[in-house]
Design a protein around this motif. Structure first.
Motif, PDB file in Angstrom:
ATOM      1  N   VAL A 228      95.680 -21.107   8.085  1.00 24.22           N
ATOM      2  CA  VAL A 228      95.577 -22.305   8.904  1.00 24.22           C
ATOM      3  C   VAL A 228      96.352 -23.399   8.182  1.00 24.22           C
ATOM      4  CG1 VAL A 228      93.950 -24.033   9.781  1.00 24.22           C
ATOM      5  CG2 VAL A 228      93.313 -21.614   9.793  1.00 24.22           C
ATOM      6  N   SER A 229      97.066 -24.219   8.934  1.00 27.08           N
ATOM      7  CA  SER A 229      97.852 -25.283   8.298  1.00 27.08           C
ATOM      8  C   SER A 229      96.934 -26.363   7.727  1.00 27.08           C
ATOM      9  CB  SER A 229      98.788 -25.907   9.340  1.00 27.08           C
ATOM     10  OG  SER A 229      99.102 -27.220   8.954  1.00 27.08           O
ATOM     11  N   PRO A 230      97.291 -26.882   6.536  1.00 27.64           N
ATOM     12  CA  PRO A 230      96.481 -27.949   5.951  1.00 27.64           C
ATOM     13  C   PRO A 230      96.453 -29.206   6.829  1.00 27.64           C
ATOM     14  CG  PRO A 230      98.477 -27.570   4.649  1.00 27.64           C
ATOM     15  CD  PRO A 230      98.402 -26.473   5.669  1.00 27.64           C
ATOM     16  N   ASP A 231      97.387 -29.290   7.777  1.00 24.77           N
ATOM     17  CA  ASP A 231      97.408 -30.456   8.652  1.00 24.77           C
ATOM     18  C   ASP A 231      96.596 -30.239   9.926  1.00 24.77           C
ATOM     19  OD1 ASP A 231      99.065 -31.895   6.916  1.00 24.77           O
ATOM     20  OD2 ASP A 231     100.782 -30.689   7.597  1.00 24.77           O
ATOM     21  N   VAL A 233      93.111 -28.810   9.997  1.00 27.04           N
ATOM     22  CA  VAL A 233      91.873 -28.198   9.495  1.00 27.04           C
ATOM     23  C   VAL A 233      90.839 -27.985  10.603  1.00 27.04           C
ATOM     24  CG1 VAL A 233      92.188 -29.057   7.132  1.00 27.04           C
ATOM     25  CG2 VAL A 233      90.895 -30.411   8.782  1.00 27.04           C
ATOM     26  N   GLU A 234      90.960 -28.723  11.709  1.00 27.42           N
ATOM     27  CA  GLU A 234      90.019 -28.532  12.840  1.00 27.42           C
ATOM     28  C   GLU A 234      90.116 -27.087  13.342  1.00 27.42           C
ATOM     29  OE1 GLU A 234      92.123 -31.091  12.671  1.00 27.42           O
ATOM     30  OE2 GLU A 234      90.691 -32.750  12.412  1.00 27.42           O
ATOM     31  N   LEU A 236      90.468 -24.430  11.554  1.00 27.08           N
ATOM     32  CA  LEU A 236      89.603 -23.593  10.719  1.00 27.08           C
ATOM     33  C   LEU A 236      88.148 -23.697  11.202  1.00 27.08           C
ATOM     34  CD1 LEU A 236      89.157 -21.732   8.265  1.00 27.08           C
ATOM     35  CD2 LEU A 236      88.876 -23.772   6.871  1.00 27.08           C
ATOM     36  N   VAL A 237      87.722 -24.917  11.500  1.00 27.37           N
ATOM     37  CA  VAL A 237      86.358 -25.118  11.991  1.00 27.37           C
ATOM     38  C   VAL A 237      86.160 -24.331  13.295  1.00 27.37           C
ATOM     39  CG1 VAL A 237      84.670 -26.827  12.768  1.00 27.37           C
ATOM     40  CG2 VAL A 237      86.235 -27.385  10.887  1.00 27.37           C
ATOM     41  N   LEU A 239      87.809 -21.658  14.328  1.00 25.58           N
ATOM     42  CA  LEU A 239      87.784 -20.213  14.050  1.00 25.58           C
ATOM     43  C   LEU A 239      86.440 -19.770  13.477  1.00 25.58           C
ATOM     44  CD1 LEU A 239      91.372 -19.791  12.564  1.00 25.58           C
ATOM     45  CD2 LEU A 239      90.514 -18.678  14.640  1.00 25.58           C
TER      46      LEU A 239
END
Ligand SMILES: Cc1cc2nc3c(=O)[nH]c(=O)nc-3n(C[C@H](O)[C@H](O)[C@H](O)COP(=O)(O)OP(=O)(O)OC[C@H]3O[C@@H](n4cnc5c(N)ncnc54)[C@H](O)[C@@H]3O)c2cc1C
Lengths: 247, 324
Positions: A228-231, A233-234, A236-237, A239
């Motif tokens: 997931v891109s560090p820009d 992060v939503e 990741l949440v 997923l």
């Protein structure tokens, strides 16, 4: 004072694990063997106690065939005074415990130290089994060890905390993390001295095996890591919530 | 025949892992057509004891001996074996936790039984009795066969679901025969780490490594744990450097954990670290180095600087939690 320390002969922690004979046996090809990390800490602590001036005779013991002798020699090189090898495959914890208990009975030892668990089959049963066979008290997973009076004062981790335990000789303990800080590395002198120390070979006593390994498995390979891109992060949440359903 | 489960209580209470044990025992009892008996030592209220029946314990034996308030693996093993013989148990189950490990090996010797520690699933067969366990620090599994009449197991935490299977349970008080010479190892002090969720109980762990540079940077790790209802833990160098308390150390030589979610921040993913965490259901890694070995084991990853990513992620988690 006399201590008996059990020395496990285990694959190096970085070993690649493979199996042979239809996955019934561990493949020892290219495997480097080491002293189990917990036994190494146990022995280190005993050597520290000895170096601090306590009169302590340390016997290293291993249940294993001839190939384990190099590991026992390493224990001697670290500073153990003598070694005993019980000439049998260490396949079943009960069997191993029985052999060590037998050696303990004849040697006039004051206490036994084992490792908290072996890093191959991750047993961690031998200390309690030896103690029960001999009718001795035991302290499983000790994180601190001091000789005190006619016994020892130990600490052990419990669920949600720790307890301080005292035991008089004779007793059994298994060494957990922090038993000693850093494992001792044998020096050249130790390695030379180890060659002249006694390594006694004993034949095993009979004991029916109660367990065996029928098959080994490697874990299923995980699917590739989803990046997931560090820009973002939503993402990741999302997923973790929608795909993994874990939050 | 019966399946005996040792249900350790923690200040008169049970944990989720206790119910996992009962559910696990129930699953075996169904196959073998027997019942689950729970044995507990110490003072537990009847209402709390009855909770065990929700998951299928049809008999609950409460060992009342006051002398057992002090932990002694020798005395506890003796009491449990007396209960096991009373109900004619053929399988005895413990949690794979510090006291479970200390007692189970003694119970195995007393009952002339084979022991499989750290089982991870229900037996695939009862004859021969075959059960899977972790081996080589999570790098493999082994199917172990127990050939003795009585079988003793310890169950890895979070490896079996809690399943409701309510029954009506018989509560029974039991006075075990305990002698003073079973207390050769005596606890003189018990120190509880109070208040905080323990590393082994938590379902979510937020873990920090040497990549976090120093103890002063753990605020954001603790914040994430707070938001997620997680516990914090760390890699070995972090406790060696005294950045964090020793009970937070996970890995081969620290605690072995199996949470539902493990979030690794600034941890490279050395094999000895993974050995303690690879039982996690889902792993997330945040690391500046795209070649860090952790990415090979993790399910999700962010290649990035923790000092940039973690605050943003905390904000996103907070928003998510607020909306749910
Ligand atoms: C016998 C034995 C037993 C061991 N037992 C254990 C054990 O139980 N547990 C354990 O953890 N280790 C154990 N080890 C040590 C293990 O080999 C590793 O050395 C250790 O796990 C490394 O810890 P680390 O990942 O925190 O540190 P490092 O290996 O130093 O990794 C730090 C990581 O942080 C990343 N990073 C740096 N800056 C940032 C940033 N700003 N943002 C994000 N990421 C960043 C780096 O890219 C790097 O990957 C053991 C070793 C041996 C030999």
């Amino acid at each position: 004072m006399k201590a008996l320390i059990c020395i496990g002969h285990v694959p190096d922690t970085t070993s690649k694990i493979r199996f042979t004979d239809n996955d019934t046996k561990f493949d020892t090809t290219d495997i480097q063997y080491i002293i189990g990390p917990y036994e190494e800490l146990g022995l280190t602590r005993l050597l520290d106690i000895k170096d601090a001036g306590t009169d302590l005779h340390i016997t290293a013991i291993n249940v294993g065939k001839e190939e384990t002798e190099a590991t026992l020699r390493k224990a001697l090189a670290m500073g153990a005074d003598e070694a005993v090898r019980v000439n049998a495959d260490a396949t079943d914890a009960f069997f191993v415990a029985k052999q060590i208990a037998e050696v303990f009975k004849t040697g006039g030892y004051d206490f036994i130290v084992t490792g908290k668990e072996s890093i191959d089959y991750n047993g961690g049963q031998v200390d309690g089994m030896i103690a029960e066979i001999l009718g001795l008290p035991s302290v499983t997973g000790a994180t601190k060890f001091e000789i005190e009076g006619n016994g020892a004062k130990m600490e052990r981790e419990i669920d949600g905390g720790k307890e301080v335990v005292v035991a008089s000789f004779p007793f059994v303990t298994s060494a957990g993390k922090d038993f000693a800080k850093e494992p001792r590395i044998p020096g050249m002198r130790g390695i030379m001295a180890a060659r002249r120390k006694t390594l006694d070979v004993k034949e095993p006593v009979a004991q029916v095996l109660k367990t065996n390994v029928s098959k080994h498995f490697l874990p299923e390979s995980k699917p590739a890591c989803k990046l997931v891109s560090p820009d973002n992060v939503e993402e990741l949440v999302r997923l973790l919530h929608e795909e993994a359903k874990i939050i | 025949m019966a399946i005996l489960v040792y249900t350790e209580n923690f200040d008169g209470k049970f944990k989720k892992s206790t119910y996992e044990l009962i559910s696990y025992g129930k699953e075996i009892a169904k196959v073998e057509n027997s019942e689950v008996v729970a044995v507990t030592i110490g003072t537990v209220d009847a209402g709390v004891l009855n909770e065990l029946s929700k998951y299928g314990a049809s008999k609950i034996i409460s060992v009342k001996n006051a002398e057992l308030n002090d932990f002694s693996s020798q005395a506890h093993a003796s009491a449990i074996v007396q209960a096991a013989k009373k109900v004619n148990a053929d399988v005895v189950i413990f949690a794979n936790n510090p006291n479970g490990k200390a007692i189970s090996s003694r119970v195995a010797v007393k009952m002339d039984a084979g022991l499989v520690p750290a089982a991870v699933g229900i037996p695939s067969s009862l004859a021969p009795f075959t059960v899977r366990k972790k081996a080589f620090s999570g790098k493999a599994f082994a199917d172990m066969v127990i050939t003795s009449d009585v079988k003793v197991l310890t169950l890895t935490q979070n490896s079996f679901k809690v399943i409701e299977a309510p029954v009506t349970a018989v509560l029974e008080d039991f006075n075990a025969e305990i002698s003073a010479d079973m207390f050769g190892a005596k606890p003189v002090e018990v120190v509880k780490t109070t208040g905080k969720l323990s590393v082994t109980d938590a379902e979510i762990l937020v873990s920090g490594g040497r990549g976090l540079k120093g103890p002063e940077n753990w605020g954001m790790v603790e914040e994430m744990a707070e938001i997620l209802g997680a516990a914090t833990c760390c890699s070995r160098p972090v406790t060696d450097l005294d950045w964090r308390p020793h009970h937070e150390h996970v890995g081969q030589t620290g605690k072995v954990v199996a949470p539902n979610l493990y979030i690794a921040i600034g941890i490279s993913g050395a094999v000895q670290h993974l050995a303690g965490v690879n039982g996690s259901k889902v792993m997330v890694v945040i690391n500046t180095d795209k070649d860090a070995p952790f990415f090979e084991s993790a399910n999700y990853g962010i290649v990035g600087d923790a000092f940039d990513v973690v605050p943003k992620l905390n904000a996103a988690f907070k928003k998510f939690k607020a909306g749910n």
